[in-house]
Design a protein around this motif. Structure first.
Motif, PDB file in Angstrom:
ATOM      1  N   ASN A   4       0.851  -1.187   0.000  1.00  0.00           N
ATOM      2  CA  ASN A   4       0.000   0.000   0.000  1.00  0.00           C
ATOM      3  C   ASN A   4       0.889   1.239   0.000  1.00  0.00           C
ATOM      4  O   ASN A   4       1.496   1.590   1.016  1.00  0.00           O
ATOM      5  CB  ASN A   4      -0.910  -0.028   1.227  1.00  0.00           C
ATOM      6  CG  ASN A   4      -1.766   1.217   1.346  1.00  0.00           C
ATOM      7  OD1 ASN A   4      -1.939   1.955   0.382  1.00  0.00           O
ATOM      8  ND2 ASN A   4      -2.291   1.453   2.535  1.00  0.00           N
ATOM      9  N   GLU A   5       0.958   1.914  -1.134  1.00  0.00           N
ATOM     10  CA  GLU A   5       1.830   3.085  -1.244  1.00  0.00           C
ATOM     11  C   GLU A   5       1.318   4.274  -0.445  1.00  0.00           C
ATOM     12  O   GLU A   5       2.058   5.217  -0.178  1.00  0.00           O
ATOM     13  CB  GLU A   5       1.989   3.477  -2.711  1.00  0.00           C
ATOM     14  CG  GLU A   5       0.681   3.820  -3.406  1.00  0.00           C
ATOM     15  CD  GLU A   5       0.844   4.168  -4.880  1.00  0.00           C
ATOM     16  OE1 GLU A   5      -0.142   4.593  -5.491  1.00  0.00           O
ATOM     17  OE2 GLU A   5       1.968   4.014  -5.389  1.00  0.00           O
ATOM     18  N   HIS A   6       0.060   4.220  -0.024  1.00  0.00           N
ATOM     19  CA  HIS A   6      -0.517   5.316   0.764  1.00  0.00           C
ATOM     20  C   HIS A   6      -0.544   4.988   2.258  1.00  0.00           C
ATOM     21  O   HIS A   6      -1.245   5.667   3.020  1.00  0.00           O
ATOM     22  CB  HIS A   6      -1.959   5.592   0.306  1.00  0.00           C
ATOM     23  CG  HIS A   6      -2.101   5.855  -1.164  1.00  0.00           C
ATOM     24  ND1 HIS A   6      -1.634   7.000  -1.768  1.00  0.00           N
ATOM     25  CD2 HIS A   6      -2.651   5.104  -2.159  1.00  0.00           C
ATOM     26  CE1 HIS A   6      -1.898   6.957  -3.054  1.00  0.00           C
ATOM     27  NE2 HIS A   6      -2.514   5.818  -3.329  1.00  0.00           N
ATOM     28  N   TYR A   7       0.197   3.966   2.685  1.00  0.00           N
ATOM     29  CA  TYR A   7       0.028   3.477   4.053  1.00  0.00           C
ATOM     30  C   TYR A   7       0.399   4.521   5.105  1.00  0.00           C
ATOM     31  O   TYR A   7      -0.206   4.580   6.175  1.00  0.00           O
ATOM     32  CB  TYR A   7       0.828   2.181   4.249  1.00  0.00           C
ATOM     33  CG  TYR A   7       2.270   2.358   4.626  1.00  0.00           C
ATOM     34  CD1 TYR A   7       2.669   2.338   5.966  1.00  0.00           C
ATOM     35  CD2 TYR A   7       3.258   2.529   3.654  1.00  0.00           C
ATOM     36  CE1 TYR A   7       3.994   2.493   6.327  1.00  0.00           C
ATOM     37  CE2 TYR A   7       4.579   2.675   4.009  1.00  0.00           C
ATOM     38  CZ  TYR A   7       4.951   2.663   5.337  1.00  0.00           C
ATOM     39  OH  TYR A   7       6.246   2.819   5.687  1.00  0.00           O
ATOM     40  N   ILE A  11      -2.166   5.531   7.995  1.00  0.00           N
ATOM     41  CA  ILE A  11      -1.860   5.341   9.412  1.00  0.00           C
ATOM     42  C   ILE A  11      -2.011   6.657  10.170  1.00  0.00           C
ATOM     43  O   ILE A  11      -2.552   6.701  11.277  1.00  0.00           O
ATOM     44  CB  ILE A  11      -0.440   4.777   9.577  1.00  0.00           C
ATOM     45  CG1 ILE A  11      -0.373   3.344   9.046  1.00  0.00           C
ATOM     46  CG2 ILE A  11      -0.006   4.809  11.042  1.00  0.00           C
ATOM     47  CD1 ILE A  11       1.016   2.799   8.914  1.00  0.00           C
ATOM     48  N   LEU A  12      -1.557   7.751   9.552  1.00  0.00           N
ATOM     49  CA  LEU A  12      -1.707   9.068  10.185  1.00  0.00           C
ATOM     50  C   LEU A  12      -3.182   9.404  10.356  1.00  0.00           C
ATOM     51  O   LEU A  12      -3.598   9.929  11.401  1.00  0.00           O
ATOM     52  CB  LEU A  12      -1.012  10.134   9.331  1.00  0.00           C
ATOM     53  CG  LEU A  12      -1.008  11.565   9.896  1.00  0.00           C
ATOM     54  CD1 LEU A  12      -0.245  11.619  11.211  1.00  0.00           C
ATOM     55  CD2 LEU A  12      -0.411  12.533   8.888  1.00  0.00           C
ATOM     56  N   HIS A 107       1.096  -3.901  14.937  1.00  0.00           N
ATOM     57  CA  HIS A 107       0.248  -4.839  14.214  1.00  0.00           C
ATOM     58  C   HIS A 107      -0.683  -4.077  13.263  1.00  0.00           C
ATOM     59  O   HIS A 107      -0.839  -4.459  12.094  1.00  0.00           O
ATOM     60  CB  HIS A 107      -0.573  -5.667  15.202  1.00  0.00           C
ATOM     61  CG  HIS A 107      -1.297  -6.812  14.590  1.00  0.00           C
ATOM     62  ND1 HIS A 107      -0.987  -8.123  14.871  1.00  0.00           N
ATOM     63  CD2 HIS A 107      -2.318  -6.855  13.693  1.00  0.00           C
ATOM     64  CE1 HIS A 107      -1.790  -8.915  14.177  1.00  0.00           C
ATOM     65  NE2 HIS A 107      -2.612  -8.163  13.472  1.00  0.00           N
ATOM     66  N   VAL A 108      -1.295  -3.001  13.766  1.00  0.00           N
ATOM     67  CA  VAL A 108      -2.185  -2.190  12.932  1.00  0.00           C
ATOM     68  C   VAL A 108      -1.410  -1.591  11.761  1.00  0.00           C
ATOM     69  O   VAL A 108      -1.867  -1.615  10.611  1.00  0.00           O
ATOM     70  CB  VAL A 108      -2.847  -1.081  13.770  1.00  0.00           C
ATOM     71  CG1 VAL A 108      -3.651  -0.137  12.880  1.00  0.00           C
ATOM     72  CG2 VAL A 108      -3.747  -1.685  14.846  1.00  0.00           C
ATOM     73  N   GLU A 109      -0.226  -1.067  12.044  1.00  0.00           N
ATOM     74  CA  GLU A 109       0.576  -0.444  10.991  1.00  0.00           C
ATOM     75  C   GLU A 109       0.984  -1.461   9.928  1.00  0.00           C
ATOM     76  O   GLU A 109       0.946  -1.169   8.721  1.00  0.00           O
ATOM     77  CB  GLU A 109       1.819   0.210  11.602  1.00  0.00           C
ATOM     78  CG  GLU A 109       2.643   0.983  10.587  1.00  0.00           C
ATOM     79  CD  GLU A 109       3.665   1.889  11.228  1.00  0.00           C
ATOM     80  OE1 GLU A 109       4.704   2.145  10.586  1.00  0.00           O
ATOM     81  OE2 GLU A 109       3.421   2.359  12.350  1.00  0.00           O
ATOM     82  N   ALA A 214     -11.569   1.837  20.365  1.00  0.00           N
ATOM     83  CA  ALA A 214     -12.238   2.056  19.085  1.00  0.00           C
ATOM     84  C   ALA A 214     -11.315   1.755  17.908  1.00  0.00           C
ATOM     85  O   ALA A 214     -11.712   1.092  16.947  1.00  0.00           O
ATOM     86  CB  ALA A 214     -12.747   3.500  19.012  1.00  0.00           C
ATOM     87  N   ILE A 215     -10.075   2.221  17.991  1.00  0.00           N
ATOM     88  CA  ILE A 215      -9.124   1.993  16.893  1.00  0.00           C
ATOM     89  C   ILE A 215      -8.858   0.508  16.705  1.00  0.00           C
ATOM     90  O   ILE A 215      -8.932  -0.029  15.590  1.00  0.00           O
ATOM     91  CB  ILE A 215      -7.803   2.744  17.167  1.00  0.00           C
ATOM     92  CG1 ILE A 215      -7.996   4.237  16.972  1.00  0.00           C
ATOM     93  CG2 ILE A 215      -6.697   2.235  16.237  1.00  0.00           C
ATOM     94  CD1 ILE A 215      -6.773   5.053  17.314  1.00  0.00           C
ATOM     95  N   PHE A 216      -8.552  -0.193  17.807  1.00  0.00           N
ATOM     96  CA  PHE A 216      -8.179  -1.604  17.709  1.00  0.00           C
ATOM     97  C   PHE A 216      -9.360  -2.474  17.283  1.00  0.00           C
ATOM     98  O   PHE A 216      -9.227  -3.343  16.419  1.00  0.00           O
ATOM     99  CB  PHE A 216      -7.617  -2.086  19.043  1.00  0.00           C
ATOM    100  CG  PHE A 216      -6.308  -1.450  19.419  1.00  0.00           C
ATOM    101  CD1 PHE A 216      -5.429  -0.997  18.452  1.00  0.00           C
ATOM    102  CD2 PHE A 216      -5.945  -1.290  20.766  1.00  0.00           C
ATOM    103  CE1 PHE A 216      -4.222  -0.403  18.790  1.00  0.00           C
ATOM    104  CE2 PHE A 216      -4.741  -0.709  21.108  1.00  0.00           C
ATOM    105  CZ  PHE A 216      -3.881  -0.260  20.116  1.00  0.00           C
ATOM    106  N   VAL A 217     -10.515  -2.254  17.887  1.00  0.00           N
ATOM    107  CA  VAL A 217     -11.667  -3.107  17.590  1.00  0.00           C
ATOM    108  C   VAL A 217     -12.177  -2.856  16.175  1.00  0.00           C
ATOM    109  O   VAL A 217     -12.484  -3.805  15.443  1.00  0.00           O
ATOM    110  CB  VAL A 217     -12.779  -2.881  18.629  1.00  0.00           C
ATOM    111  CG1 VAL A 217     -14.055  -3.598  18.212  1.00  0.00           C
ATOM    112  CG2 VAL A 217     -12.334  -3.381  19.993  1.00  0.00           C
TER     113      VAL A 217
END
Length: 384
Positions: A4-7, A11-12, A107-109, A214-217
């Motif tokens: 994903n070139e926009h990652y 993420i931000l 992990h999310v990143e 909220a972010i993780f779930v």
């Protein structure tokens, strides 16, 4: 090379609200690089300042509760003291679970870096928007409440003139200040402003707890939606070679295990946060509703309005946690249903049997809970 070139922008977009709060508290983990000595010292300074201010609010109230408060006032102060205790505890969890929190964020990143395709990215962005909305709603209510209770309500109560012709002005947080005369100017104004500023620290901590959840779930929900898409593709595609089916099955199983491992890590990292939330909010609601009914009988309309605001705030905050948990449970049920409805007969004969194991894994429940006692769901919210 990330798929994903926009990652970085993604993420931000996902992390920015909660990142700003935790940076201000000195509890934001540095992802994918070690902290410098300067960063460690700076974070330590922020943590010391935050804890000092928290205890400047908490300790005088505890002393007042033990030394000067009447029985009625002691009972009225319990929700406030529990809230401060919860904030101190959650802040400590963020600090001592630094490495686990860092692993969750990493992990999310990594998931954003390795998005499978444009459709998967759109699914993840949609889930991320839901998470950001939940954080925004929580922040609006929590920060509005601190402004209301730390400024408007004490000033609205006015002044009290005793029989000895002594003027008493109210504070947002009753406290015992030893021999210091807190009613004279500028001592009163100084303490009033200090209490107002301190009020933003526990609110930021509690909002951070809600934001991380909220972010993780919601991220996990997005991954489960992608899992459904992968399973559907498995049976709808016309496979020409057996090894292609094996590759796709392995990808689905690895994706499913990765989501489950992530949820297990989130549960281990934040379960004490959820225990504090449920226990403190439930106890506070009971006390607040009791005093609201008492003052309603006595026709104290201004005080009843104060309690209504408090009850609404606590209720919405609890609802956001339970709603977030319900989102995960609901999405996990959709995965289970989708696995049972797969058209397995489209697969090569020998590979169709692999669907049995996939169905079994998909039907294992995915949820977050307060310890091992209470699941975060709308049913739990209704039972409170």
């Amino acid at each position: 090379m990330p798929q994903n070139e926009h990652y970085q922008n993604d993420i931000l977009y996902v992390m920015q609200p909660i990142r700003n709060l935790l940076l201000a508290l000195g509890a934001w983990p540095t992802i994918k690089k070690e902290r410098s000595v300067y960063q460690k010292a700076y974070n330590l300074l922020l943590i010391c300042i935050s804890y000092t201010l928290l205890f400047c609010d908490f300790v005088p109230s505890i002393l007042y509760w033990f030394i000067e408060a009447t029985s009625r006032i002691r009972l009225q102060m319990i929700p406030f003291l529990l809230y401060d205790f919860m904030s101190v505890g959650q802040y400590g969890i963020f600090i001592f679970r630094y490495n686990q929190l860092k692993r969750c964020l990493m992990h999310v990143e990594e998931d954003w870096e390795n998005v499978l395709n444009v459709d998967a990215r759109n699914i993840m962005l949609k889930s991320a928007r839901i998470g950001k909305r939940l954080i925004t709603i929580c922040g609006i209510f929590m920060y509005s409440a601190v402004i209301t209770f730390r400024t408007i309500l004490p000033l609205f109560q006015g002044k009290i003139i005793t029989d000895q012709n002594i003027t008493i002005r109210h504070f947002s947080c009753p406290g015992y200040f030893f021999s210091l005369n807190v009613q004279v100017t500028p001592v009163y104004e100084t303490i009033f402003i200090i209490q107002f500023v301190i009020g933003f620290i526990p609110v930021s901590i509690v909002t951070s707890a809600c934001g991380l959840t909220a972010i993780f779930v919601e991220h996990a929900c997005g991954q489960l939606k992608i899992l459904i898409s992968l399973m559907t593709t498995l049976v709808q595609k016309q496979w020409q070679k057996e090894h292609e089916v094996n590759t796709m099955l392995a990808e689905i199983v690895n994706h499913q295990m990765r989501v489950r491992n992530f949820l297990r890590l989130v549960q281990h990292t934040l379960q004490e946060v959820y225990i504090l939330e449920i226990a403190v909010n439930t106890a506070s609601l009971c006390i607040l509703v009791y005093f609201m009914l008492v003052d309603w009988e006595n026709r104290n309309i201004a005080t009843v309005c104060t309690y209504c605001i408090s009850i609404t705030n606590v209720t919405i905050h609890t609802f956001l946690f339970c709603y977030t948990g319900e989102q995960l449970t609901s999405q996990a049920e959709k995965v289970a249903i989708a696995s049972c409805e797969l058209e397995w007969f489209r697969l090569p004969d020998k590979k169709a049997r692999s669907i049995i194991l996939l169905i079994r894994m998909s039907n294992a429940p995915s949820k977050i809970s307060a310890g091992i006692f209470i699941d975060l769901s709308l049913k739990t919210f209704g039972n409170e």
